[in-house]
Design an enzyme around this catalytic site. Structure first.
Site, PDB file in Angstrom:
ATOM      1  N   ILE A 170       0.839  -1.194   0.000  1.00 12.67           N
ATOM      2  CA  ILE A 170       0.000   0.000   0.000  1.00 12.67           C
ATOM      3  C   ILE A 170       0.881   1.253   0.000  1.00 12.67           C
ATOM      4  CG2 ILE A 170      -1.883   1.194   1.145  1.00 12.67           C
ATOM      5  CD1 ILE A 170      -2.515  -1.672   0.060  1.00 12.67           C
ATOM      6  N   THR A 171       0.886   1.970  -1.118  1.00 13.47           N
ATOM      7  CA  THR A 171       1.633   3.219  -1.220  1.00 13.47           C
ATOM      8  C   THR A 171       1.047   4.261  -0.271  1.00 13.47           C
ATOM      9  OG1 THR A 171       2.234   2.788  -3.523  1.00 13.47           O
ATOM     10  CG2 THR A 171       2.322   5.078  -2.782  1.00 13.47           C
ATOM     11  N   ASN A 247      -8.797   2.341 -12.730  1.00 13.31           N
ATOM     12  CA  ASN A 247      -8.732   2.883 -14.079  1.00 13.31           C
ATOM     13  C   ASN A 247      -8.220   4.320 -14.075  1.00 13.31           C
ATOM     14  OD1 ASN A 247      -9.436   0.799 -15.859  1.00 13.31           O
ATOM     15  ND2 ASN A 247     -11.609   1.056 -15.430  1.00 13.31           N
ATOM     16  N   LEU A 345      25.115   3.757 -21.565  1.00 11.14           N
ATOM     17  CA  LEU A 345      25.966   4.328 -20.524  1.00 11.14           C
ATOM     18  C   LEU A 345      27.031   3.352 -20.026  1.00 11.14           C
ATOM     19  CD1 LEU A 345      23.631   6.457 -20.502  1.00 11.14           C
ATOM     20  CD2 LEU A 345      24.024   6.669 -18.063  1.00 11.14           C
ATOM     21  N   GLU A 370      -1.079  -1.727 -10.431  1.00 12.98           N
ATOM     22  CA  GLU A 370      -2.266  -1.272 -11.167  1.00 12.98           C
ATOM     23  C   GLU A 370      -2.563  -2.179 -12.356  1.00 12.98           C
ATOM     24  OE1 GLU A 370      -3.457   0.725  -9.321  1.00 12.98           O
ATOM     25  OE2 GLU A 370      -1.988   2.137  -8.545  1.00 12.98           O
ATOM     26  N   THR A 372      -0.903  -6.149 -13.732  1.00 11.40           N
ATOM     27  CA  THR A 372       0.314  -6.651 -14.360  1.00 11.40           C
ATOM     28  C   THR A 372       0.162  -6.625 -15.877  1.00 11.40           C
ATOM     29  OG1 THR A 372      -0.428  -8.950 -14.421  1.00 11.40           O
ATOM     30  CG2 THR A 372       0.663  -8.207 -12.390  1.00 11.40           C
ATOM     31  N   PHE A 390      -9.387 -15.286 -17.825  1.00 12.77           N
ATOM     32  CA  PHE A 390      -8.771 -15.046 -16.532  1.00 12.77           C
ATOM     33  C   PHE A 390      -8.770 -16.282 -15.640  1.00 12.77           C
ATOM     34  CE2 PHE A 390     -10.091 -10.862 -17.961  1.00 12.77           C
ATOM     35  CZ  PHE A 390      -8.972 -10.099 -17.663  1.00 12.77           C
TER      36      PHE A 390
END
Length: 391
Positions: A170-171, A247, A345, A370, A372, A390
């Protein structure tokens, strides 16, 4: 004979597709991000800690928290303007865009879309100003891509609700003043507003991350958390509530990931021009130019896709499948750009003296959260065939 180099976006005339207000908002966010955030971001990433509350107030002052929402202290900008703000923030770091995205497109949007007028008045102005940080408690240890498998329960006890469960990844979780928590009830999945400090409600930071280190990521634990009846969001019933919020967040990522990719490509072009190899600039070798050209094409195509989706969203015509297409394509291509830039680089690509490896590490998380890449591919497959795959 050399010519004056052009920016990758100039190959597509991106600025000609933006209105004056959109360019002004983009430039304002970019200026603030470059002046106040970029000088410190490598240290925050290395330390695995950010001054989240201070940042929230700065971002609230800038006006980007819930900027695409109407009223309650929110700016009410277009979806495209919001997307451009996400792009500029993620050009510094995905963790900064995540803070804004979770605040505005998940926590604030949930209250704005599904909350009562009292809930909106109580929480949204403070959240828009950055005085109150919000988080969004949907994902669980055993329920990520399949939110219908959530175990968190909310049961009636008189007029109160009692919540038990655990939320993961949880951000903003441990620094949030208000958590939007989704739980199973006898009436399906419902959303609840859980203020920080509520007895039985705790947040613990997740340590040992090598991605999104400049972001607060937490576990939320609810043990007999008692809430009054009016803590429930009245207009969200079933999984359509949290999925509608997701969304909104995915839309911001469609633009945001391109910010990380742009920063990587700009860094690689500048580095290749300055680095001398075999007595000539690295940028003068055909293999290097092939890499830069391919990356510029994918970055520009991704930007055209993002702008098209933004226009559709502003017209109220966007579909979840279109957002999935944008998230799947742009994050996937941004990650590939970051990886290719790292090769330009060389060994310098793995140090935090340059932003490339940091962006690459962050985008590994953006590819997953949000939705995969596999889930979004299945969303598109379902849309194309009419057959859900699914399960």
């Amino acid at each position: 004979m050399t010519s004056h180099p052009v920016h990758p976006f100039d190959l597509f005339g991106i600025d000609t597709l933006l209105g004056d207000e959109e360019r002004d908002i983009r430039d304002t966010v970019r200026a603030m991000a470059e002046r106040r955030l970029r000088p410190q971001i490598a240290d925050w990433f290395e330390q695995g800690a950010i001054p989240a509350r201070e940042l929230a107030e700065q971002l609230g002052e800038l006006g980007v928290l819930g900027m695409h929402l109407q009223g309650y202290g929110c700016a009410g900008t277009s979806a495209v303007s919001y997307g451009l703000a996400c792009l500029e923030l993620e050009a510094v770091d995905s963790g900064l865009r995540s803070l804004v995205s979770v605040q505005g497109s998940l926590a604030m949007y949930a209250i704005w879309k599904y909350g009562s007028e009292e809930q909106k008045q109580q929480w949204l102005p403070g959240m828009a100003a950055g005085r109150v940080i919000g988080c969004f408690g949907l994902t669980e240890p055993d329920a990520g891509s399949d939110p219908g498998a959530m175990r968190t329960q909310a049961e009636r006890d008189g007029t109160d609700w009692v919540l038990n469960g655990t939320k993961m990844w949880i951000t903003n979780g441990s620094v949030a003043g208000i958590a939007v928590v989704w739980a199973r009830t006898d009436d399906g999945v419902r959303g609840f507003l859980v203020p920080a400090g509520t007895p039985g409600f705790t947040g613990h930071d997740i340590k040992h991350k090598v991605s999104l280190r400049a972001s607060v990521t937490s576990e939320l634990v609810l043990e007999d958390v008692r809430l009054p009846a009016d803590a429930m969001l009245p207009d969200a019933r079933g999984l359509s509530g949290p999925l509608g919020c997701l969304n909104e967040a995915r839309f911001g990522i469609v633009f945001g990931a391109l910010g990380a990719a742009r920063d990587c490509l700009e860094t690689a072009i500048a580095y290749a021009a300055d680095r001398t190899v075999f007595n000539r600039p690295l940028a003068g070798f055909q293999l290097t130019q092939q890499k830069l050209a391919d990356m510029a094409l994918e970055l520009g195509k991704g930007m055209l896709l993002a702008l098209q989706l933004g226009r559709l969203k502003d017209q109220g015509r966007i579909s979840p499948e279109q957002i999935s297409a944008g998230k799947l394509n742009n994050v996937r291509e941004a990650l590939e750009i970051a990886r290719q830039c790292r090769t330009v680089l060389g060994a310098n690509g793995i140090t935090l003296e340059y932003p490339v490896i940091r962006h690459a590490n962050n985008l590994e998380s953006v590819l997953t959260y949000e939705g995969t890449s596999e889930v979004h591919a299945l969303v598109l497959g379902n849309a194309l065939t009419g057959i859900p795959a699914f399960r």
